[in-house]
Structures are given as C-alpha cells and as structure tokens.
Design an enzyme around this catalytic site. Structure first.
Site, PDB file in Angstrom:
ATOM      1  N   THR A 188      15.715  -9.406  -1.420  1.00  0.00           N
ATOM      2  CA  THR A 188      15.253  -9.602  -0.043  1.00  0.00           C
ATOM      3  C   THR A 188      13.944  -8.870   0.244  1.00  0.00           C
ATOM      4  O   THR A 188      13.118  -9.334   1.029  1.00  0.00           O
ATOM      5  CB  THR A 188      16.355  -9.128   0.931  1.00  0.00           C
ATOM      6  OG1 THR A 188      17.507  -9.924   0.684  1.00  0.00           O
ATOM      7  CG2 THR A 188      15.953  -9.282   2.378  1.00  0.00           C
ATOM      8  N   THR A 237      19.673  -5.928  -3.328  1.00  0.00           N
ATOM      9  CA  THR A 237      20.559  -4.788  -3.093  1.00  0.00           C
ATOM     10  C   THR A 237      21.977  -4.998  -3.610  1.00  0.00           C
ATOM     11  O   THR A 237      22.692  -4.029  -3.850  1.00  0.00           O
ATOM     12  CB  THR A 237      20.632  -4.448  -1.590  1.00  0.00           C
ATOM     13  OG1 THR A 237      21.100  -5.591  -0.885  1.00  0.00           O
ATOM     14  CG2 THR A 237      19.294  -4.005  -1.067  1.00  0.00           C
ATOM     15  N   ASP A 238      22.381  -6.271  -3.780  1.00  0.00           N
ATOM     16  CA  ASP A 238      23.805  -6.503  -4.082  1.00  0.00           C
ATOM     17  C   ASP A 238      24.282  -5.766  -5.331  1.00  0.00           C
ATOM     18  O   ASP A 238      25.370  -5.201  -5.337  1.00  0.00           O
ATOM     19  CB  ASP A 238      24.084  -8.005  -4.257  1.00  0.00           C
ATOM     20  CG  ASP A 238      23.910  -8.779  -2.969  1.00  0.00           C
ATOM     21  OD1 ASP A 238      23.460  -8.179  -1.973  1.00  0.00           O
ATOM     22  OD2 ASP A 238      24.210  -9.989  -2.955  1.00  0.00           O
ATOM     23  N   LYS A 270      26.752   0.161  -2.853  1.00  0.00           N
ATOM     24  CA  LYS A 270      26.517  -0.618  -1.635  1.00  0.00           C
ATOM     25  C   LYS A 270      27.861  -0.713  -0.914  1.00  0.00           C
ATOM     26  O   LYS A 270      28.811  -1.289  -1.442  1.00  0.00           O
ATOM     27  CB  LYS A 270      25.979  -2.012  -1.991  1.00  0.00           C
ATOM     28  CG  LYS A 270      25.618  -2.842  -0.759  1.00  0.00           C
ATOM     29  CD  LYS A 270      24.862  -4.116  -1.113  1.00  0.00           C
ATOM     30  CE  LYS A 270      24.555  -4.910   0.135  1.00  0.00           C
ATOM     31  NZ  LYS A 270      23.748  -6.096  -0.099  1.00  0.00           N
TER      32      LYS A 270
END
Ligand code: GLU
Length: 445
Positions: free
Chosen positions: A101, A178-179, A256
């Site tokens: 992202t 980020t996942d 996360k």
C-alpha cells in the site's frame, strides 16, 4: 466520497475526485489534485494533494475560484510532482521498494487501490526525507503485495541489502506490504544475523493519495532509525493512531495485530526497541545491538521450502500431519493451544494427534511447538500431555512467535539436515528472538 453541501459545491464547479484543480485561498493561487475525503474528520473539508506532495484539508467555505484544470489524475498523476533534491552531505541510505500500500495509489478510473507506483514516486510523498538522509540508490527487484511474498524473495532482498551496505550505506529502508511484513523482518533478521547496521522495514495502512496516509511519517521515522546506532532489523510503523511517533520493533518480535489500524504493529513478549519521533527524538525502551560499521554484510543461509505451520484446534483432523509427512516435508511448526497442547486424549481415539506426531518425528521431520496465544511461552512440563510431546521429540520453542518459528525453521533446515543441530539452531538466541524474562508491561503493549 463528498456529500451534502460540499458535494453540491463541487458539482456546481464540475469538479470531482481525481481532477486537477486550481483555486485561490486567502488571495494566493494554488493547484493540486482533489483527493477523496476519506480519513478527514470534518465534513466541510476538501482534501487536496499539492504539487509539493503534501496533502492538505481545506474548508470549502474558504476556497475561492475553484476550477477544474481540465486533466484527470490517473496513474501518472503523482509523477508530476517535483523530484526530491537530496544533499550529498547527509548520511547515505538506500531504498529497497517491494510493493504494498505504501507504493500504491487510488486509481481514479476504478476507485480501487492500485499497486504499481514507480519507486521514486514513494519518495515524493515525503519531501522531509531530504533533511535526514542522502538517498543514494533505489532498488526495486519486484513490486508485489506482501501476500505474494516467498522465501526466495526474502533471500533476494537480503542479497540486495548486503550489496548496498557493502557499498557503504549507513542504513537501508525497505518498503513492503504490511500483511506479511513480520515474516520478512524475521527472514532478514536471520539472513543478516551477524550484521551491525540498521535495516528499517516500512509499510502503510492507507495509500499515499489519501489524507490519512500513514506512510510519510513511517518513512521519516525509518530514516531517523537507519541513521541511528540501533543496528537491528526492525519494523518502523505508527505507535498510535495519531501522527505523533513510531515504534521501531525488533524484527523477530513484532506482529501485525489489526487489519487496518495505523498502529497495527505491536511488539510481542518484549518492549519496542525505541520510540522515534519524526523530528529525530528517540526514546530507547529495550536493549539493542549497537552499530559497528566495520562489520561486512554477509548473507547467512537460505530457506528450506518444505516447512509448514499447522494449527491445533478442537476437531482438527490429525490426518493433516500425515499429509505433510507423506509429501516429504522436513519441518512442521505446530501452532499449539496455550502452553503447547494439541488434541491428545480425545474421546474418540482416532481424533488424537499423538500417534501422527510420533510418526512425523520418527520419520525424521523436525516438529516445533509455538503457541497460538501469541503472548507468553510454551512449557513442556506443566501437563502430562506436554511431557509426552517433549519425550516424543517435539521441540518446545519458548516464547517464539509462530511466524518467527516458521521462518527460523526454514532457515535452520537450509543449513543442515542433522536434526540435533537443527534443534540447537532453533533454541539458540541469535537476534533477540527469545526473551528470557517477559516483563508484564509487554502484554498488549
Ligand atoms: N495486502 C497488501 C500487502 O500486504 C496491502 C496491504 C498493505 O500494504 O498494507 O501488500
């Protein structure tokens, strides 16, 4: 989506999201791209991306002479912004841009977030970088969402980072989705375990075209981190939901913990390495490895792909273990319940995992045990079943995160086939992946 009076205001002027607009504010002429107003608390605000790259919220009542400048911002939109001029006197840092992202933007044609921003455009979102670093190289070996990451790409990244460091960079910033960022941070931690310069992994939970873009502050704090003396691989992301400070969290002890909050990355079983403010202020919260610029970067090991994470839960079919054994898997991490349990003394004997786990271990598969509770540590001595699992040869992996255990096992198995040695590697604390004593404040920090 704009609504109410603001929508009317824009409609009258034939302006919609994604348009280049010209307007006057307090007598001064401006132009920019009208962004979606997502993330602004005021319903009267227009979100504008200025040519400088900054996003600003402006009350529509203060805006005079708003006109449509006639062009639509599509994927080429941001590249219109000026290139940053770095100062060669500042510390040399490079950027490895991999996707996610932080390097995507809203495609105004479809309304969806699009992943393929040119890597140098990422920088244009954050002009403040020129005051902290001299960006001497951008490497972008691939551009993918982090869900599509794979062990060979972790190794490729480590090779590039080592090369950059051996050219003299003081730090490297990696932009990434980020996942699965915490898998990559673990992987780089082990691959570059003896290295003593900082590596910052950064992502964003909102794309650069949105007013609530979090990537700028993450990048600024990452730049502050890689020019510091904390020589660890860390994830540098928002510490709170506001734009106040970031945490630098040790790469093997971070996860996360939320699908979408800007402060989703939390330290697990430890405290953050440091709090970092965008202005460069730092508060160290943990022990850390110190920078030593004389150590050469060397990539250590690779990854054995035939490793799986298997989750234990009520009703989980033990045959799944047989599947992996029969398929030639070399290692399994059991994501066990709490202290290390799996279905064992089930009402129906056929539901027990104990015989299949014994078969796995006896067939030469390394079976490690890490807890799905995320916080705390597994323990082989509290319950009878746990003692039996340990006697069977299952290795209890203390307070390792399941994800870190998985990456570490792939790494260990790439180095040796000797299971005694694999066990030794798995239980050695190389990069702070184990914590002897977990301080109470570390829970839900
Ligand atoms: N799922 C994508 C990824 O991990 C986008 C999410 C993000 O970057 O935060 O790359």
């Amino acid at each position: 989506m704009y609504s109410g009076k603001v929508k009317e205001f824009l409609k009258k002027r034939k302006v919609s999201e994604g348009d280049f607009v010209k307007f006057v504010l307090k007598g001064v002429k401006y132009c920019g791209i009208l962004l979606p107003n997502e993330g602004t608390s005021s319903t009267d605000s227009l979100m504008i991306k200025q040519e400088s790259g900054y996003n600003v919220g402006i009350n529509y009542n203060d805006v005079e002479c708003l006109t449509n400048a006639g062009k639509k911002a599509t994927l080429g939109g941001v590249s219109k912004f000026k290139d940053l001029k770095f100062n060669k006197q500042m510390p040399n840092v490079s950027l490895v841009a991999t996707g996610g992202t932080i390097s995507s933007r809203v495609d105004y044609k479809t309304g969806g977030v699009y992943m393929l921003m040119e890597p140098n455009e990422i920088l244009k979102t954050t002009p403040e970088l020129v005051d902290i670093i001299n960006l001497d190289a951008i490497e972008s070996p691939f551009r993918i969402g982090s869900e599509d990451m794979s062990p060979d790409l972790w190794s490729l990244m480590a090779d590039i980072i080592a090369k950059r460091f051996n050219k003299g960079d003081v730090g490297v910033i990696v932009t990434h989705g980020t996942d699965t960022l915490h898998y990559t941070s673990s992987a780089l931690s082990f691959l570059l375990k003896d290295f003593q310069k900082p590596i910052a992994l950064v992502g964003a939970q909102r794309s650069p075209d949105r007013g609530s873009f979090d990537g700028s502050m993450n990048l600024i704090c990452a730049a502050q981190y890689v020019t510091s003396d904390i020589a660890e691989t860390a994830i540098v992301m928002h510490g709170t939901m506001n734009d106040d400070f970031c945490f630098a969290n040790r790469g093997t002890k971070v996860r996360k913990m939320h699908t979408s909050r800007r402060d989703a990355f939390r330290p697990i079983n430890t405290l953050p390495l440091a709090k970092i403010w965008p202005d460069g202020k730092k508060e160290v919260l943990n022990q850390y490895r110190k920078r030593d610029d004389s150590v050469k970067a060397k990539v250590c090991g690779g990854f054995e792909n035939k490793v799986a994470i298997i989750s234990a839960y009520p009703g989980a079919d033990p045959e799944i273990i047989d599947y992996y054994v029969d398929k030639g898997y070399k290692g399994i991490i059991i994501s066990s319940t709490a202290l290390g349990h799996v279905p064992g003394y089930t009402q129906k004997k056929k539901d027990s995992w104990l015989p299949v786990l014994k078969r796995a271990v006896d067939s030469g598969v390394f079976v490690g045990n890490a807890s799905q509770t995320i916080y705390g540590r597994v323990h082989p001595h509290v319950y009878r079943q746990l003692i039996e699992l340990e006697q069977m040869g299952i290795v209890f992996l203390e307070d390792l995160l399941v994800e870190t255990a998985y990456v570490k096992l792939m790494w260990a198995l790439s180095q040796t086939k000797d299971l005694k040695r694999v066990k030794e590697i798995m239980l050695t604390n190389y990069v702070g992946e184990f914590n002897q004593r977990i301080v109470p404040e570390a829970f839900l920090y």
